[in-house]
Design a protein around this motif. Structure first.
Motif, PDB file in Angstrom:
ATOM      1  N   LEU A 203      21.339  88.969  -1.217  1.00  0.00           N
ATOM      2  CA  LEU A 203      21.154  88.577  -2.613  1.00  0.00           C
ATOM      3  C   LEU A 203      21.345  87.079  -2.815  1.00  0.00           C
ATOM      4  CD1 LEU A 203      22.977  91.518  -4.442  1.00  0.00           C
ATOM      5  CD2 LEU A 203      20.515  91.228  -4.077  1.00  0.00           C
ATOM      6  N   GLY A 204      22.105  86.407  -1.903  1.00  0.00           N
ATOM      7  CA  GLY A 204      22.361  84.967  -2.087  1.00  0.00           C
ATOM      8  C   GLY A 204      23.317  84.685  -3.227  1.00  0.00           C
ATOM      9  N   VAL A 205      24.343  85.518  -3.388  1.00  0.00           N
ATOM     10  CA  VAL A 205      25.344  85.347  -4.458  1.00  0.00           C
ATOM     11  C   VAL A 205      26.689  85.054  -3.821  1.00  0.00           C
ATOM     12  CG1 VAL A 205      24.076  86.827  -6.058  1.00  0.00           C
ATOM     13  CG2 VAL A 205      25.768  87.839  -4.504  1.00  0.00           C
ATOM     14  N   PRO A 206      27.637  84.484  -4.577  1.00  0.00           N
ATOM     15  CA  PRO A 206      28.982  84.256  -4.036  1.00  0.00           C
ATOM     16  C   PRO A 206      29.727  85.563  -3.779  1.00  0.00           C
ATOM     17  CG  PRO A 206      28.881  83.673  -6.360  1.00  0.00           C
ATOM     18  CD  PRO A 206      27.483  83.935  -5.936  1.00  0.00           C
ATOM     19  N   MET A 207      30.798  85.455  -2.970  1.00  0.00           N
ATOM     20  CA  MET A 207      31.530  86.646  -2.558  1.00  0.00           C
ATOM     21  C   MET A 207      32.131  87.411  -3.733  1.00  0.00           C
ATOM     22  SD  MET A 207      32.377  88.678  -0.206  1.00  0.00           S
ATOM     23  CE  MET A 207      32.019  87.795   1.303  1.00  0.00           C
ATOM     24  N   PRO A 208      32.771  86.753  -4.742  1.00  0.00           N
ATOM     25  CA  PRO A 208      33.318  87.540  -5.860  1.00  0.00           C
ATOM     26  C   PRO A 208      32.245  88.353  -6.577  1.00  0.00           C
ATOM     27  CG  PRO A 208      34.259  85.346  -5.864  1.00  0.00           C
ATOM     28  CD  PRO A 208      33.162  85.318  -4.847  1.00  0.00           C
TER      29      PRO A 208
END
Length: 218
Positions: A203-208
């Motif tokens: 997805l290319g999103v941050p870990m949180p």
């Protein structure tokens, strides 16, 4: 003007009379022994001064042995002159030994007066023989009674409970739909559920945010 009252001390008057008589006897004996002129007057003064110096040394409580020694010497000289001039000695024919004693008295009086006046009243301790303070190696260790029990440590105030972890950030529904599609595709291809790291990478999103999406998928 009002006259000041004069108190007459009988003991003081008696002492003055006795001193005058002793002074006269010493003067007469010195004069008979050949010490004429001012020297005859100086002899009784030297005897009386030695008596006073010895008495002051005794009164001070310092060097009592020396004080008693020179007090007896001066008292013997005074009593000897009083007895000798009381008719027991022919003052017109004084023996040679008495002339020798009278002639040597100034040296004796000078020695006694010097020792009494300049003697060390408070002898200083010799630094070589002064006791040395105990070294740290020889000092006795503290006993159990000397060691004070440790005091109870003050209770620390209860720390505030750690703040709860911040609630997961809201995930847009469209992102959840996309994540569910990616998870289904991964399950169909591999036969296992997708993990958070793989979902984050796809997805290319941050870990949180990936964790929040994973929570929504379960």
């Amino acid at each position: 003007m009002r006259a000041l009252p004069v108190r007459v001390d009988a003991v003081l008057v008696q002492a003055v009379i006795a001193a005058a008589l002793s002074f006269a006897h010493l003067h007469d004996l010195a004069l008979a022994a050949g010490q004429d002129g001012w020297k005859a007057w100086a002899y009784p003064i030297s005897v009386d001064l030695l008596l006073v110096a010895a008495w002051r040394c005794l009164r001070s409580g310092e060097a009592k042995t020396a004080g008693w020694c020179w007090f007896l010497v001066a008292l013997t000289a005074s009593l000897g002159a009083n007895v000798a001039t009381a008719g027991l000695l022919d003052l017109e024919n004084v023996p040679a030994w008495l002339r020798i004693l009278v002639a040597g008295w100034p040296a004796v009086a000078f020695l006694g007066g010097t020792l009494l006046a300049h003697g060390s009243a408070h002898p200083s301790a010799d630094p070589a023989t002064a006791p040395e303070p105990p070294s740290s190696a020889q000092a006795p260790g503290p006993t159990a009674a000397d060691i004070e029990p440790p005091t109870t440590a003050p209770e620390l105030p209860a720390t505030a409970p750690e703040s709860a972890s911040p609630p997961p950030s809201p995930v847009p529904p469209a992102l959840i739909t996309l994540a569910r599609k990616v998870a289904d595709e991964h399950r169909a291809r591999t036969g296992t559920d997708i993990d958070i790291s793989t979902l984050r990478a796809r997805l290319g999103v941050p870990m949180p945010l990936a964790e929040a999406i994973t929570t929504q998928l379960t």
